[in-house]
Design an enzyme around this catalytic site. Structure first.
Site, mmCIF file in Angstrom:
data_model
loop_
_atom_site.group_PDB
_atom_site.id
_atom_site.type_symbol
_atom_site.label_atom_id
_atom_site.label_comp_id
_atom_site.label_asym_id
_atom_site.label_seq_id
_atom_site.Cartn_x
_atom_site.Cartn_y
_atom_site.Cartn_z
ATOM 1 N N ARG A 93 0.891 5.089 -5.320
ATOM 2 C CA ARG A 93 1.426 6.315 -5.163
ATOM 3 C C ARG A 93 1.935 6.743 -6.429
ATOM 4 O O ARG A 93 1.787 8.168 -6.541
ATOM 5 C CB ARG A 93 2.786 5.972 -4.326
ATOM 6 C CG ARG A 93 3.778 6.968 -3.906
ATOM 7 C CD ARG A 93 5.079 6.850 -2.976
ATOM 8 N NE ARG A 93 5.041 5.377 -2.427
ATOM 9 C CZ ARG A 93 4.866 5.266 -1.160
ATOM 10 N NH1 ARG A 93 4.996 6.280 -0.567
ATOM 11 N NH2 ARG A 93 5.087 4.084 -0.626
ATOM 12 N N ARG A 101 2.891 10.124 7.646
ATOM 13 C CA ARG A 101 4.031 9.416 6.987
ATOM 14 C C ARG A 101 5.339 9.945 7.609
ATOM 15 O O ARG A 101 6.328 9.143 7.996
ATOM 16 C CB ARG A 101 4.141 9.777 5.516
ATOM 17 C CG ARG A 101 2.854 9.227 4.886
ATOM 18 C CD ARG A 101 2.804 9.119 3.241
ATOM 19 N NE ARG A 101 3.882 8.199 2.730
ATOM 20 C CZ ARG A 101 5.365 8.550 2.575
ATOM 21 N NH1 ARG A 101 5.516 10.013 2.573
ATOM 22 N NH2 ARG A 101 6.058 7.588 2.138
ATOM 23 N N CYS A 133 -0.447 15.584 21.084
ATOM 24 C CA CYS A 133 0.255 15.226 22.416
ATOM 25 C C CYS A 133 1.271 14.027 22.028
ATOM 26 O O CYS A 133 1.198 13.119 22.685
ATOM 27 C CB CYS A 133 -0.565 15.256 23.335
ATOM 28 S SG CYS A 133 -1.350 16.595 23.723
ATOM 29 N N GLU A 134 1.998 14.378 21.300
ATOM 30 C CA GLU A 134 3.077 13.138 20.991
ATOM 31 C C GLU A 134 4.412 13.773 20.579
ATOM 32 O O GLU A 134 4.525 14.593 19.594
ATOM 33 C CB GLU A 134 2.836 12.031 19.879
ATOM 34 C CG GLU A 134 1.685 11.482 20.163
ATOM 35 C CD GLU A 134 1.492 10.105 20.667
ATOM 36 O OE1 GLU A 134 2.847 9.699 20.892
ATOM 37 O OE2 GLU A 134 0.736 9.516 20.996
HETATM 38 N N1 LLP Z 1 -0.915 -3.823 -4.079
HETATM 39 C C1 LLP Z 1 -0.292 -4.186 -2.814
HETATM 40 C C2 LLP Z 1 -0.989 -5.750 -2.561
HETATM 41 C C3 LLP Z 1 -0.145 -3.416 -1.938
HETATM 42 O O1 LLP Z 1 0.018 -3.767 -0.622
HETATM 43 C C4 LLP Z 1 0.271 -2.047 -2.296
HETATM 44 C C5 LLP Z 1 0.777 -1.298 -1.184
HETATM 45 C C6 LLP Z 1 0.003 -1.557 -3.445
HETATM 46 C C7 LLP Z 1 -0.430 -2.442 -4.457
HETATM 47 C C8 LLP Z 1 0.395 -0.199 -4.061
HETATM 48 O O2 LLP Z 1 1.575 0.240 -3.795
HETATM 49 P P1 LLP Z 1 2.184 1.615 -4.323
HETATM 50 O O3 LLP Z 1 1.932 1.684 -5.837
HETATM 51 O O4 LLP Z 1 1.493 2.769 -3.645
HETATM 52 O O5 LLP Z 1 3.540 1.477 -3.757
HETATM 53 N N2 LLP Z 1 1.728 3.689 3.789
HETATM 54 C C9 LLP Z 1 3.012 3.640 3.133
HETATM 55 C C10 LLP Z 1 2.964 2.610 1.933
HETATM 56 C C11 LLP Z 1 2.307 1.181 2.333
HETATM 57 C C12 LLP Z 1 2.043 0.573 0.898
HETATM 58 C C13 LLP Z 1 1.060 -0.731 1.315
HETATM 59 N N3 LLP Z 1 0.839 -1.335 0.187
HETATM 60 C C14 LLP Z 1 3.591 4.927 2.654
HETATM 61 O O6 LLP Z 1 3.064 5.871 3.099
HETATM 62 O O7 LLP Z 1 4.637 4.999 2.165
#
Ligand code: LLP
Length: 420
Positions: free
Chosen positions: A276, A312, A343-344
């Protein structure tokens, strides 16, 4: 910090008016800024300076080939959780020796493929997985380099759906069991122990949970070394948050300094898996207003992007700023729900948002949509997945075409016997 800003009252991505792109590719579409992507990657990487480290971009956040290949060209690697992501990372030119394979459910086929490609490390999440990897590596007459993902049981203080490092989570191996599991790993013939790993959650807005997790991992590394188990890599996962609304996450320099401080005498290469923080604010979702509608005490603006395009807000109640592409800052605001065509009842992009009056045909940009935006989109309601566009300076290119109706039914067939 990003390069989406108003110039002459029009939202631009770098030098290109968003309206111009919408006219050319139609709506909805995801729009990414090259300059922002490159800057974020570089700021993150440089924050660790000369400290031995590898930035393995978390492909799940944004898996577009153009995006991945930019990071590959900047020396980045990949954190993958499936062979689909492995396929993408390799296609984008990533060095297999900078690929780490995370995830609780790696299949035999995936393990085999990753071994064949010679990835850097498997982050192992259970005892059974460890044995499976040992046996697959044995069959292939090779050794698998592994780290155990330990669950340090620290509270990342984030949304419960994206907290992964607590005891109750399905991820990782309980901290108390990790030592014994390493002993076991050592006894397996086709396993080479290379590291320790954790990932405590996503969208963290404080440094302290990372430092707490790192302290625990460090304690484990020192204990293992005493037993003659040499640990060369320490993977702290991803998780650094961004500003969607009013959050004030630490900047990469502060984060890096805190980690380096803890790591300085450990003689381990640090692996980071940011997602992110690199791509989140480098992308927006552009959508067009279809209709206005007044419900019982509520004003709805119905747009052409829905929860299948950006899930999200529906899934996590996440806040993403929405701005009109033509600046209307001085206009009177109306409390509005921005909803999609699905449709939700849960199909919304924003609720109770103060927005100027928006007429049918006007364009909106949903900000901070570069991470977990397109990557989590689906074909629900048989909607075609949208186009992805990349801007660099004054030019733009479609880096993923909008799906066609034929794409929607690819692979489907109607058995002869269905009609009898
Ligand atoms: N490494 C692992 C093992 C992970 O499971 C994840 C994210 C990352 C790295 C990267 O994390 P970041 O730097 O992006 O925070 N869909 C959700 C976020 C799910 C994160 C899953 N794992 C959202 O939209 O907020």
């Amino acid at each position: 910090m990003h390069y989406f800003e108003y110039k002459d009252n029009e939202l631009c991505c770098e030098e290109v008016p968003v309206r111009k792109i919408a006219e050319s590719v139609g709506t909805p579409f995801y729009l990414y800024s090259y300059r922002t992507l490159a800057r974020h990657f570089s700021v993150f990487d440089k924050a660790f300076g000369e400290f031995p480290h590898i930035v393995c971009f978390s492909v799940k956040a944004n898996s577009n080939l153009a995006v991945l290949s930019l990071f590959a060209s900047m020396g980045g690697g990949a954190d993958i959780v499936s062979c689909g992501e492995l396929f993408r990372a390799l296609k984008a030119g990533m060095d297999p020796k900078k690929i780490v394979f995370s995830g609780v459910g790696k299949t035999e086929e995936e393990i085999q493929w990753a071994l064949k490609e010679g990835i850097l490390i498997f982050n192992i999440e259970s005892e059974e997985e460890l044995r499976k990897i040992d046996s697959v590596a044995g069959r292939m007459k090779t050794k698998a380099a592994v780290a155990l993902r330990v669950n340090p049981d620290v509270d990342p203080k984030t949304h419960p759906y994206i907290a992964t490092g607590l005891k109750k989570s399905k991820f990782g191996i309980a901290f108390e069991k990790a030592y014994q599991q390493y002993q076991e790993a050592r006894s397996l013939q086709h396993i080479e122990i290379l590291g320790v790993d954790c990932h405590i959650g996503s969208q963290l807005t404080e440094v302290s949970p990372f430092v707490d997790a790192l302290k625990k991992l460090k304690e484990l590394v020192l204990r293992l070394r005493k037993e003659g188990i040499d640990i060369r890599y320490l993977d702290l996962g991803g998780g650094l948050g961004i500003t969607y609304d009013e959050e004030k996450p630490p900047d990469p320099a502060e984060y890096a300094q805190a980690l380096i401080e803890e790591m300085k005498d450990l003689h381990c290469t640090l692996i980071l898996e940011p997602g992110r923080v690199i791509v989140g604010n480098a992308g927006v979702l552009v959508t067009r207003v279809l209709y206005n509608k007044d419900g019982d005490g509520r004003h709805f603006v119905i747009v052409d992007a829905g929860m299948n395009d950006l899930i999200r807000p529906s899934l996590y109640g996440a806040f993403q700023e929405i701005v009109p592409v033509r600046c209307k800052e001085k206009e009177k605001k109306v409390v509005t729900d921005v909803v999609g065509p699905i449709c939700e009842s849960g199909d919304f992009l924003a609720k109770d948002r103060a927005l100027p009056e928006l007429k049918a045909g006007e364009l909106l940009a949903v900000m901070s949509a570069g991470a977990y935006g397109f990557a989590m989109s689906s074909n629900y309601n048989s909607r075609r997945r949208v186009a992805e566009v990349l801007v660099r300076d004054d030019r733009f290119e479609v880096v993923r075409a909008r799906e066609t109706y034929e794409d929607l039914i690819r692979g489907e067939s109607i058995p002869e016997w269905i009609k009898t």
